[in-house]
Design an enzyme around this catalytic site. Sequence first.
Site, PDB file in Angstrom:
ATOM      1  N   CYS A   5       0.830  -1.201   0.000  1.00 57.40           N
ATOM      2  CA  CYS A   5       0.000   0.000   0.000  1.00 57.40           C
ATOM      3  C   CYS A   5       0.872   1.262   0.000  1.00 57.40           C
ATOM      4  CB  CYS A   5      -1.023  -0.044   1.130  1.00 57.40           C
ATOM      5  SG  CYS A   5      -2.532   0.833   0.666  1.00 57.40           S
ATOM      6  N   GLU A  25      -1.508  -9.273   3.291  1.00 56.49           N
ATOM      7  CA  GLU A  25      -1.376  -9.855   4.636  1.00 56.49           C
ATOM      8  C   GLU A  25      -2.719 -10.265   5.229  1.00 56.49           C
ATOM      9  OE1 GLU A  25      -0.907  -6.712   3.825  1.00 56.49           O
ATOM     10  OE2 GLU A  25      -1.473  -5.303   5.400  1.00 56.49           O
ATOM     11  N   HIS A  71      -3.591  -5.174   0.279  1.00 60.82           N
ATOM     12  CA  HIS A  71      -2.962  -5.713   1.491  1.00 60.82           C
ATOM     13  C   HIS A  71      -3.022  -7.247   1.484  1.00 60.82           C
ATOM     14  CE1 HIS A  71      -2.798  -1.966   3.996  1.00 60.82           C
ATOM     15  NE2 HIS A  71      -3.649  -1.582   3.060  1.00 60.82           N
TER      16      HIS A  71
HETATM   17  N1  GLN Z   1      -2.203   6.569   2.663  1.00 61.33           N
HETATM   18  C1  GLN Z   1      -2.249   5.792   1.459  1.00 61.33           C
HETATM   19  C2  GLN Z   1      -3.595   5.905   0.769  1.00 61.33           C
HETATM   20  O1  GLN Z   1      -4.581   6.251   1.382  1.00 61.33           O
HETATM   21  C3  GLN Z   1      -1.904   4.345   1.739  1.00 61.33           C
HETATM   22  C4  GLN Z   1      -2.870   3.643   2.639  1.00 61.33           C
HETATM   23  C5  GLN Z   1      -2.328   2.358   3.203  1.00 61.33           C
HETATM   24  O2  GLN Z   1      -1.122   2.136   3.244  1.00 61.33           O
HETATM   25  N2  GLN Z   1      -3.202   1.495   3.690  1.00 61.33           N
HETATM   26  O3  GLN Z   1      -3.685   5.631  -0.392  1.00 61.33           O
END
Ligand code: GLN
Length: 537
Positions: free
Chosen positions: A384, A512, A510
């Site tokens: 992310c 994970e 994600h």
């Molecule tokens: N802050 C970033 C976004 O909103 C990444 C979010 C995250 O790592 N879950 O796109």
Amino acid sequence: MAQNCKYIFVTGGVTSSLGKGIISASLAKLLQARGYSVTIQKLDPYINIDPGTLNPYEHGECFVTDDGAETDLDLGHYERFLNVATSQSNNVTTGRIYQRVIDRERKGDYLGKTVQVIPHITDEIKNSITKLGNTNEFDFVITEIGGTVGDIESLPYVEAVRQLKLEKEGLSMVIHLTLIPYLEAAGELKTKPTQHSVKMLQSLGVQPDVIVARTSHELSADIKKKIALFCNVSKNAVIQSIDASTIYEVPLLMKEESLDEVVLGKFSNKDAKEPELDNWIKFLNKIKYPKSRVTVGLIGKYVELKDSYKSILEAFIHAGAQNECKVKVELIHSENISSYSVDENLKHLDGILVAPGFGERGIEGKIQTVKYARENNIPFFGICLGMQCAVIEFGRSVLGISDAHTSEIDEKTENAVICLMDNQKKVTEKGGTMRLGAYTCKVKPDTIVSSVYGEPEIEERHRHRYEFNNSYLEQYEKAGMVASGINPKTNLVEIIEIPEHPWFVGTQFHPEYKSTVDKPHPLFVNFIAAALKRHNS
Ligand code: GLN
């Protein structure tokens, strides 16, 4: 189709953090291993609608389900233990309960009645519980009541349990998890706090059926007898839960104590077969007796609280088992990384993971980290925000776009290589408004990820507002950063990789959240394999 669903409530006494989630997940595992279908639910007594708006320091990681619910991290344990997906119905907070009741009140659904905690709030709590049972999908619904018995905020939940126990007589039971502290100076285990917390529960009209006693020392038969006597339960219903070296050992410890048998006995269930735990035991042996060891760095800004990265840390354990190696994770604060300190902080690592996150703090350290991993051929995994940092770094260092940035942090940059998704532009509310939950992703053939997944289409869970800016895609691909995963509906870039590098992958989603004991996530497994390769060379 499961009928006559049985309800098991898990309450906590004496102190928080005793591991109700792990005990619930372990019992569920044992029942599942006997062939029953089980689900676990967590009721959280705080006023937030969900933990999505909570700082990870407050409440640890926010776990995301397929249906896009932002939930308590205990749901991660449920999924990792059971290998069954959860949903919004598996996590309900006081905020959500009140919101539903108030919405109904505004619609006039209460027909002029005074809306009260009892029966309206308690009814809504009971609905949230029986909703799962009424699907006819489950033989057992295990409901974990967050907080500690005696807290003002958990009173309506305990009252709902009292009522349901009566309404579902013979089909419900209560397990109370408490602490038996060991007094070093006296050299003795003490049962008094447990007695008091059970008295408190009884005073609210709830008699527990089973006491699970957390302890650092073995409970003697005498102590168990004493707990049974004072807490008004039978002696075999006092279950010792001794500190374990890993949470994955707890189902076996609970089996040794016959927790599952005692539970089934309460429901007069005699036809149960022995739990089938071969795979679980194999997994446990692999984590207990690894053949080798790798060190990976997890670079993030919430490193002081390990729970902030719970699912990533657990995914590393699963991936380690699959590779028969111990994964030592070093949590490194991204604020401590600068161009001067980067080498000293990272040079000993076999692999580097740059963590998800929000906001400006520590981001330049993350970008420095990516640069170091890229230039020194260290296996790199960006999740992310970690993937977004990889895109920014590549833009700055390889494409020479010195002001490449994400508009999350630099709204004015002319080169927002990461920018706000179109459908986010008008959003002003913070809660539940990100791109959340499972989305399909098409995997490009002949890439690292196509060999990792071995499937042309995958589904992974998201939680973010920003995305790769596609107007830069051609430039990036020409220079050697490939978009190897694309959302087929929106064309959003979901995965990037650098084919020239030994292992360099960034995912907008994600992974994970989907790693379980039965199905370790292939990206983590492959990342650890790459780290192991580096370690051995
Ligand atoms: N802050 C970033 C976004 O909103 C990444 C979010 C995250 O790592 N879950 O796109």
